[in-house]
Scaffold this active site. Structure first.
Site, PDB file in Angstrom:
ATOM      1  N   ALA A 124      -3.573   7.711  -5.364  1.00  0.00           N
ATOM      2  CA  ALA A 124      -2.190   7.243  -5.441  1.00  0.00           C
ATOM      3  C   ALA A 124      -2.251   5.766  -5.793  1.00  0.00           C
ATOM      4  CB  ALA A 124      -1.489   7.458  -4.113  1.00  0.00           C
ATOM      5  N   GLY A 127       0.829  -1.203   0.000  1.00  0.00           N
ATOM      6  CA  GLY A 127       0.000   0.000   0.000  1.00  0.00           C
ATOM      7  C   GLY A 127       0.856   1.242   0.000  1.00  0.00           C
ATOM      8  N   ASN A 128       0.226   2.396   0.193  1.00  0.00           N
ATOM      9  CA  ASN A 128       0.991   3.625   0.348  1.00  0.00           C
ATOM     10  C   ASN A 128       0.288   4.518   1.357  1.00  0.00           C
ATOM     11  OD1 ASN A 128      -0.849   5.518  -1.138  1.00  0.00           O
ATOM     12  ND2 ASN A 128      -0.386   4.101  -2.807  1.00  0.00           N
ATOM     13  N   PHE A 129       0.903   5.657   1.657  1.00  0.00           N
ATOM     14  CA  PHE A 129       0.413   6.490   2.767  1.00  0.00           C
ATOM     15  C   PHE A 129      -0.706   7.456   2.390  1.00  0.00           C
ATOM     16  CE2 PHE A 129       4.832   5.601   4.296  1.00  0.00           C
ATOM     17  CZ  PHE A 129       4.456   4.854   5.404  1.00  0.00           C
ATOM     18  N   SER A 130      -1.252   7.375   1.196  1.00  0.00           N
ATOM     19  CA  SER A 130      -2.283   8.336   0.796  1.00  0.00           C
ATOM     20  C   SER A 130      -3.482   8.276   1.758  1.00  0.00           C
ATOM     21  CB  SER A 130      -2.754   8.022  -0.624  1.00  0.00           C
ATOM     22  OG  SER A 130      -3.900   8.765  -0.902  1.00  0.00           O
TER      23      SER A 130
END
Ligand code: CTP
Length: 408
Positions: free
Chosen positions: A278, A210-213
């Site tokens: 994102a 995942g990512n931090f968006s």
């Protein structure tokens, strides 16, 4: 945007959330509005009229006559005076009376005489909120043109948890400010697709990439567009925020492939797409149905395959006068990279975020962006200062409002 000098009737009914209306009143007064508070009898059980009278610098009205002087309060005059008629909190009973014209108190009578815009912020218990009669009454008010500021999820006075808690005063203020302060309904009739948040790509039942968006930017764009009259579809990856703004249909997705599927099916029917998600560029080649165990693997190599580029795909599908706006998150050679993405993905505009700018990162409430694009022969470059994400959202939608179908 300003409520300065605007006339607001603030109707307070008998719910525990009445105490929050004090903050709402303060926000209106601070913004320069003239506010007349109208309370139902039941509301006075929760907050003393003196509190509202002091803050609004006007006596509170709740009866047709002042008992000791016999002075008559004209509900017609009050209705005509109001630019906005805001009922917060609105109990199930008041909503029912408003929807069905039961004018047995000052509040509902004034409402029936109002020519201004009407805002209703329901607050009640979970089961009352979902009762078919409440649902039908709210729908009826909506069909009369009222803006319903739907309750947030949360802990209720009854101890139950769910939908029913009056939306926060700031949110109600914002809704009124947008509609009355600017009267900006400049995106009315427009259909807008917004993507927001991260995508997550599953590895096994308990792990993902995942990512931090946080989704805050995309949600702010969707909310601003809806408040300006657009019909918005928000395709959102997994985020912890929600929206209660009317006019937004939320489609929840998880992976890039799911997001692509939704976007591809929605895009032909919209005028504008704003892609702030994102999207993960890669996903695991193989998904394991069972949890990958530590013992069974030595060093673990995760093979990744490329995800679809949603922006590029929509860029290929784009037909005049559709407008496509993308984002670019860069750490170096910012403008050059952004311009390349603008070209390669066939975007009309790109919103450039530089990771080097403080306060312009994932999760913050602020953002610093540059908007780049070309409209016929005009080179559009908007280099904005550090702003709240809500303000950035407003700027992006200003671009939509100004340049959509420029040749028309
Ligand atoms: N985007 C997309 N689908 C992807 C990747 C990105 O739709 N698989 C969109 C984003 O929503 C954004 C724009 O494309 O509007 C640019 O995203 P960004 O991550 O900055 O660019 P990439 O094309 O992924 O390039 P890179 O990661 O190499 O910078």
């Amino acid at each position: 945007m300003s409520l300065n000098g605007k006339h607001i009737v603030l109707g307070v009914t008998g719910g525990i959330a009445a105490y929050k209306s004090v903050s709402l009143l303060r926000l209106f007064v601070k913004a320069g509005a003239e506010v007349q508070v109208v309370m139902t009898e039941a509301a006075k059980e929760f907050v003393r009229p003196l509190t509202f009278a002091t803050l609004s610098r006007r006596p509170v009205i709740s009866e047709f006559f002042t008992a000791n002087t016999g002075e008559w309060h004209s509900h017609v005059d009050l209705g005509l005076w109001a630019d906005a008629f805001v009922v917060a909190p609105a109990t199930a009973s008041t909503i029912g009376k408003m929807a069905n014209g039961i004018a047995d108190n000052m509040l509902v009578t004034s409402y029936l005489s109002t020519r201004g815009k009407v805002f209703v912020a329901p607050a009640m218990d979970l089961d009352m909120m979902s009762h078919p009669s409440t649902v039908a009454n709210i729908e009826k008010l909506r069909s009369f043109g009222a803006t319903i500021i739907m309750p947030a999820e949360g802990e209720l006075a009854s101890g139950l948890v769910g939908k029913g808690r009056m939306e926060e005063p700031e949110k109600i203020f914002e809704a009124v400010d947008y509609r009355i302060g600017t009267d900006t309904r400049d995106l009315t009739g427009m259909r807008i697709l917004v993507t927001a948040g991260p995508t997550i790509e599953r590895i096994d039942p308990v792990r993902y990439i995942g990512n931090f968006s946080s989704g805050k930017m995309g949600y702010a764009i969707a909310e601003n567009a809806a408040l300006r009259g657009a019909d918005v579809t928000l395709v959102s990856g997994p985020v912890s925020i929600t929206t209660s703004v009317e006019g937004i249909t939320v489609k929840k997705v998880e992976s890039a492939e799911e997001m692509e599927k939704e976007c591809v099916s929605i895009f032909p029917d919209v005028d504008v797409a704003i892609l702030s998600a994102a999207v993960a560029d890669y996903r695991p080649k193989n998904y394991s149905d069972t949890k990958i165990k530590r013992e069974t693997t030595g060093d673990f190599e995760l093979e990744l395959v490329k995800n679809p580029d949603i922006a590029k795909r929509l860029g290929e599908m784009k037909r005049d006068p559709q407008m496509l706006i993308g984002f670019a998150l860069e750490t170096n050679n910012e403008e050059e990279n952004a311009r390349r993405k603008l070209r390669e993905k066939n975007l009309n505009f790109i919103v450039l975020n530089s990771m080097r700018d403080e306060g312009a990162c994932f999760g913050t409430d602020t953002n610093k962006v540059k908007i780049l694009g070309k409209v016929e022969t005009i080179d559009v470059i908007k280099d904005l200062p550090l702003l709240s994400k809500k303000e950035v959202a407003e700027e992006i939608n200003n671009i939509v409002s100004l340049y959509y179908d420029w040749t028309e």
